[in-house]
Write an enzyme that holds these catalytic residues in place. Sequence first.
Site, PDB file in Angstrom:
ATOM      1  N   ASP A 161       1.671  28.624  16.698  1.00  0.00           N
ATOM      2  CA  ASP A 161       1.254  29.958  16.251  1.00  0.00           C
ATOM      3  C   ASP A 161       1.797  31.025  17.207  1.00  0.00           C
ATOM      4  O   ASP A 161       2.346  30.685  18.269  1.00  0.00           O
ATOM      5  CB  ASP A 161      -0.287  29.990  16.186  1.00  0.00           C
ATOM      6  CG  ASP A 161      -0.787  30.919  15.099  1.00  0.00           C
ATOM      7  OD1 ASP A 161      -0.059  31.860  14.725  1.00  0.00           O
ATOM      8  OD2 ASP A 161      -1.931  30.720  14.629  1.00  0.00           O
ATOM      9  N   ASP A 222      -1.610  34.891   6.213  1.00  0.00           N
ATOM     10  CA  ASP A 222      -2.391  33.674   5.933  1.00  0.00           C
ATOM     11  C   ASP A 222      -2.853  33.619   4.481  1.00  0.00           C
ATOM     12  O   ASP A 222      -3.324  34.616   3.931  1.00  0.00           O
ATOM     13  CB  ASP A 222      -3.653  33.650   6.807  1.00  0.00           C
ATOM     14  CG  ASP A 222      -3.335  33.455   8.274  1.00  0.00           C
ATOM     15  OD1 ASP A 222      -2.132  33.407   8.630  1.00  0.00           O
ATOM     16  OD2 ASP A 222      -4.283  33.353   9.064  1.00  0.00           O
TER      17      ASP A 222
HETATM   18  C1  GLA Z   1      -3.263  32.228  12.395  1.00  0.00           C
HETATM   19  C2  GLA Z   1      -2.391  31.353  11.523  1.00  0.00           C
HETATM   20  C3  GLA Z   1      -3.263  30.505  10.614  1.00  0.00           C
HETATM   21  C4  GLA Z   1      -4.219  29.657  11.446  1.00  0.00           C
HETATM   22  C5  GLA Z   1      -5.036  30.553  12.366  1.00  0.00           C
HETATM   23  C6  GLA Z   1      -5.854  29.741  13.351  1.00  0.00           C
HETATM   24  O1  GLA Z   1      -3.941  33.189  11.657  1.00  0.00           O
HETATM   25  O2  GLA Z   1      -1.483  32.129  10.778  1.00  0.00           O
HETATM   26  O3  GLA Z   1      -2.450  29.671   9.792  1.00  0.00           O
HETATM   27  O4  GLA Z   1      -3.470  28.723  12.174  1.00  0.00           O
HETATM   28  O5  GLA Z   1      -4.197  31.437  13.115  1.00  0.00           O
HETATM   29  O6  GLA Z   1      -6.546  30.535  14.261  1.00  0.00           O
END
Ligand code: GLA
Length: 445
Positions: A161, A222
């Site tokens: 990430d 997301d």
């Molecule tokens: C980010 C990523 C997600 C997930 C969250 C976890 O938002 O884009 O896919 O992994 O972090 O905290």
Amino acid sequence: MARRAFTFLILICCATICPVFLLENGMALTPIMGWLHWERFTCNTDCYNDPDNCVSEKLFMQIADIMVTDGWKDAGYEYVCIDDCWLALTRDKEGRLQADPDRFPGGIKKLADYVHAKGLKLGIYQDVGNRTCAGYPGSYGHYDIDAQTFAEWEVDLLKFDGCNFINLDILVEGYKNMSRALINTGRNITFSCEWPLYLWPFQTPNYTDIREHCNQWRNSGDVFDSWKSVTGIIDWTANHQQLLVPFAGPGAWNDPDMLVIGNFGLSPDQQVSQMIIWAMMAAPLLMSNDLRYIDPKAKALLQNKNIIAISQDPLGKQGYKIASVNNFDVWERPLSGDRYAFAVTNRYELGGPRHFPIFMATVPGWRRCFPTCLIATVFPNYVELGEHSFLSQYKFTINPTGTVLFIVSIPPKTKLLNNLNKRAGLKLNRTWKNLNTIQRKDDYF
Ligand code: GLA
């Protein structure tokens, strides 16, 4: 003659001098398939009050069991992936990452052994910055030791990430360093990046660089459990397809995020649309749902062999939107064996099922079917419809927010004529541009 010699020279140059822009770890030769905990289980660490749904080794072991017993592994889903919130709040005395001791009492190595014994692979999560998005220790300043730790634990995938990065240069360098650190371990670890997602607010990402260091990469925000979220990702991808599509191929994929099929927010038709458009986009198929209690219809959709075959087609070309006409979106994906998949989504959210006629004005790719092509519907049912001419008037009926999928195979005689008639084809293209009901998107592919 001179032009031919020049083209030949360029080809030779490319074969000998141009670098191969690909992370050479032999992983993800087709889009990966598996399960990732984030969208469904988020950062639920409360194993005291919610022991069955908290992020713990028990959850991942149960999912691994079910992946084998309920046909998921046979359908091609092989990665069991941990997302954020698996870590203890501090590193150990040697500066190594450690799993939360209460929720993962056996540690990650034991979990990896369990998953491997089932013939599956284990994925894990970390972050390029100081802290993960949920606030656990990040990998910044520890790339080599963390890569080594993951390799010793025999992890098979790292989702990396981009939260809490220090500045843009360090973000980019961090992704490159972790990619090299993983290669240096000698273990083949699929590298799943979010590098472009974090760059987009500041600059257009350098996809040549990204492809060279990552097996897949998130571009857009997301996914949530809603049609609005899924269509937001689909539309973002279509709007950026001229940039994104050329970089996808075996070992390197654009990642539109998890499949949320089998949860609460999508209607059955919307679940069909997500599954089909993810297959058309050559996207990783990482489900985030509860496989212990999944509705049989969602399960059948996720395990649909014919849709999965399109997702996993060995040609490895990402599909793209070719038309938006009368509130229908038309997608095309070139497949191996002179075939094309077409998906049509009914984007009109008023009224009942609507008819979509396939002919040249609605499916621009149809011009390849002179004099005929073979058509088979893939979804809702696999049905071979035989030979159709490029003037065909075959109709599909599509529910609001639903999608149909069909394959067009170009027989050798049609391919030959196509080649001979390339010039005539150009004339047809010109006619397309004059049809103002169609927004042609595929002129560049
Ligand atoms: C980010 C990523 C997600 C997930 C969250 C976890 O938002 O884009 O896919 O992994 O972090 O905290």
